[in-house]
Scaffold this motif. Structure first.
Motif, PDB file in Angstrom:
ATOM      1  N   SER A   9       0.832  -1.204   0.000  1.00  0.00           N
ATOM      2  CA  SER A   9       0.000   0.000   0.000  1.00  0.00           C
ATOM      3  C   SER A   9       0.869   1.258   0.000  1.00  0.00           C
ATOM      4  CB  SER A   9      -0.938  -0.012   1.206  1.00  0.00           C
ATOM      5  OG  SER A   9      -0.203   0.008   2.418  1.00  0.00           O
ATOM      6  N   ALA A  50       2.299   1.649  -3.516  1.00  0.00           N
ATOM      7  CA  ALA A  50       1.283   2.168  -4.431  1.00  0.00           C
ATOM      8  C   ALA A  50       1.098   3.672  -4.236  1.00  0.00           C
ATOM      9  CB  ALA A  50      -0.032   1.429  -4.220  1.00  0.00           C
ATOM     10  N   GLU A  51       1.096   4.104  -2.977  1.00  0.00           N
ATOM     11  CA  GLU A  51       0.958   5.535  -2.691  1.00  0.00           C
ATOM     12  C   GLU A  51       2.146   6.318  -3.240  1.00  0.00           C
ATOM     13  OE1 GLU A  51       0.645   8.484   1.235  1.00  0.00           O
ATOM     14  OE2 GLU A  51       0.393   6.309   1.442  1.00  0.00           O
ATOM     15  N   VAL A  91       1.844   6.567  -7.088  1.00  0.00           N
ATOM     16  CA  VAL A  91       0.811   7.529  -7.487  1.00  0.00           C
ATOM     17  C   VAL A  91       1.330   8.949  -7.327  1.00  0.00           C
ATOM     18  CG1 VAL A  91      -1.443   8.448  -6.873  1.00  0.00           C
ATOM     19  CG2 VAL A  91      -1.125   5.982  -7.067  1.00  0.00           C
ATOM     20  N   PHE A 148      -6.959   9.866 -10.401  1.00  0.00           N
ATOM     21  CA  PHE A 148      -6.690   8.677  -9.607  1.00  0.00           C
ATOM     22  C   PHE A 148      -7.818   8.435  -8.612  1.00  0.00           C
ATOM     23  CE2 PHE A 148      -2.132   9.384 -10.661  1.00  0.00           C
ATOM     24  CZ  PHE A 148      -1.855   8.107 -11.133  1.00  0.00           C
ATOM     25  N   THR A 181      -7.805   5.920  -5.317  1.00  0.00           N
ATOM     26  CA  THR A 181      -7.010   4.953  -4.564  1.00  0.00           C
ATOM     27  C   THR A 181      -7.756   4.505  -3.317  1.00  0.00           C
ATOM     28  OG1 THR A 181      -5.877   6.698  -3.339  1.00  0.00           O
ATOM     29  CG2 THR A 181      -4.867   5.971  -5.395  1.00  0.00           C
ATOM     30  N   VAL A 186       1.184   1.537 -12.646  1.00  0.00           N
ATOM     31  CA  VAL A 186       0.509   2.839 -12.614  1.00  0.00           C
ATOM     32  C   VAL A 186       0.848   3.640 -13.866  1.00  0.00           C
ATOM     33  CG1 VAL A 186       0.257   5.001 -11.341  1.00  0.00           C
ATOM     34  CG2 VAL A 186       0.441   2.833 -10.102  1.00  0.00           C
ATOM     35  N   TRP A 242      -7.734   3.297 -11.229  1.00  0.00           N
ATOM     36  CA  TRP A 242      -8.075   2.822  -9.880  1.00  0.00           C
ATOM     37  C   TRP A 242      -6.904   1.991  -9.341  1.00  0.00           C
ATOM     38  CZ3 TRP A 242     -11.465   2.773 -13.986  1.00  0.00           C
ATOM     39  CH2 TRP A 242     -12.648   3.517 -13.847  1.00  0.00           C
ATOM     40  N   VAL A 243      -6.457   2.342  -8.158  1.00  0.00           N
ATOM     41  CA  VAL A 243      -5.376   1.606  -7.494  1.00  0.00           C
ATOM     42  C   VAL A 243      -5.904   1.133  -6.146  1.00  0.00           C
ATOM     43  CG1 VAL A 243      -3.013   1.672  -6.622  1.00  0.00           C
ATOM     44  CG2 VAL A 243      -3.634   3.017  -8.651  1.00  0.00           C
ATOM     45  N   ASP A 244      -5.853  -0.182  -5.920  1.00  0.00           N
ATOM     46  CA  ASP A 244      -6.412  -0.742  -4.696  1.00  0.00           C
ATOM     47  C   ASP A 244      -5.476  -1.822  -4.158  1.00  0.00           C
ATOM     48  OD1 ASP A 244      -8.809  -1.294  -2.813  1.00  0.00           O
ATOM     49  OD2 ASP A 244      -8.383  -3.256  -3.701  1.00  0.00           O
ATOM     50  N   VAL A 257      -4.634  -2.714 -10.175  1.00  0.00           N
ATOM     51  CA  VAL A 257      -4.573  -1.456 -10.917  1.00  0.00           C
ATOM     52  C   VAL A 257      -5.424  -1.639 -12.167  1.00  0.00           C
ATOM     53  CG1 VAL A 257      -3.117   0.203 -12.107  1.00  0.00           C
ATOM     54  CG2 VAL A 257      -2.251  -0.960 -10.069  1.00  0.00           C
TER      55      VAL A 257
END
Length: 362
Positions: free
Chosen positions: A213, A216-217, A220, A234, A236, A258, A273-275, A287
């Protein structure tokens, strides 16, 4: 001595030992109870009136025992040779397949028939190894050919620009330098991507505690200016997703996903979308983006090395065709699973599932 000869001698030796033990048992439990002196018996009981003595029985028994042992020796050698040959026949086929593979032919398979025993398992394992080697060699050959082609292009362009500049001294040097800089940057990006692929393929990295996580942050935040420039927004969400692996490689994986989601999106008003989510034994990074509609056949080729669509070549961020190939290699190196699924409304959903870090790992 060959293994067949050793087995033959072993079979014959064991058979001789068994024969000797049998004859010894006859001597111990039978002949020892026969008297060694002549004894007279009641003439009314037997016509001869003489009981057989040990020396007479031994004279009769010894030659026949020697003949039996000689027969057992010959039978053990001949039967052992035939039996060892039948037992070692699968090894001969495996040896021939090994020689064939050593000469460079990896398409040969043993395909050993018969019931599933140790030799059948060995042959099946060898066939599986040959299949993996053949696929790996074919992939490496394609990779080398594609890499050579990709590296030759910027070098040829650089040479052409230098030839033009040499032939026309009055040409604007600034324009040539800018174009050379762009070509050189592309060649450097390609070389770095190839080195990263090699590093991930060899799994020569130290595993440490990593939170997907946070990666991913970070990805982004790093690519937010590019997203704003291309009109992509974005969305997230996610949970803490601890795993064990290389921080640098997993960050590269997340960044590539990403970046691809931004570049291969709608011309404007696109969404990414990022999860991240945690499961009992795994952690998942998803993603997905908007974009053109893709077929499952098209999606299945996107992780091949140097695979690029038409839109990739004509953008400012065309890349080198190794983005998703690097993602797949890093995922495999971390014992994970990469899944690509086309979205019904257009775009693609990419899911990376990695083993969760054991509780208490730090």
């Amino acid at each position: 001595m060959s293994v067949r000869l050793k087995l033959t001698l072993s079979y014959a030796g064991f058979l001789m030992i068994a024969g000797v033990l049998l004859l010894a048992a006859v001597w111990v439990f039978l002949l020892r109870y026969v008297p060694d002196r002549a004894m007279l018996k009641n003439p009314d009981d037997r016509p001869d009136g003489v009981f057989p003595i040990r020396s007479v029985l031994l004279d009769v028994f010894a030659p026949r025992a020697a003949a039996v042992l000689a027969f057992l020796l010959v039978f053990g050698l001949v039967g052992g040779w035939i039996l060892a040959g039948r037992m070692l026949a699968p090894l001969t086929r495996i040896t021939e397949a090994t020689r064939t593979a050593t000469n460079g032919s990896l398409s040969h398979r043993i395909r050993l028939p018969g019931r599933k025993d140790e030799f059948r398992e060995l042959a099946d394992a060898f066939d599986a190894m040959l299949a993996r080697l053949e696929a790996h060699v074919a992939e490496q050959q394609r990779f080398a050919a594609n890499a050579s082609h990709e590296l030759r292009t910027p070098l040829a362009v650089s040479k052409a620009l230098l030839d033009v500049a040499r032939a026309d001294p009055n040409q604007d040097a600034g324009e040539v330098i800018d174009r050379l800089h762009a070509v050189n940057t592309r060649a450097i990006d390609l070389t770095e991507a190839l080195l990263l692929l090699s590093h991930a393929d060899q799994r020569s990295f130290t595993r440490e505690h990593v939170d997907l996580s946070l990666l991913a942050e970070e990805a982004v935040e790093t690519l937010l200016p590019l997203a704003e420039k291309r009109g992509v927004t974005f969305e997230t969400s996610g949970d803490i997703t601890p795993t064990l692996g290389s921080h640098a490689l997993l960050l590269q994986l997340t960044t590539n996903l990403v970046h691809n989601a931004i570049v291969h999106n709608l011309p404007e008003q696109g969404t990414v979308w990022v999860d991240t989510s945690a499961r009992p034994d795994t952690v998942v990074l998803t993603v997905e983006n908007t974009g053109e509609k893709l077929t499952p056949e098209q999606v299945s080729t996107l992780t091949e090395r140097f695979q690029r669509g038409t839109e990739r070549v004509h953008t400012d961020h065309a890349g080198v065709g190794l983005g998703l190939a690097i993602v797949k290699t890093i995922t495999d190196a971390h014992d994970g699973t990469l899944t690509l699924t086309p979205r019904p409304d257009g775009g693609i959903r990419i899911t990376v599932e990695l083993p969760a870090a054991p509780s208490g790992a730090s």
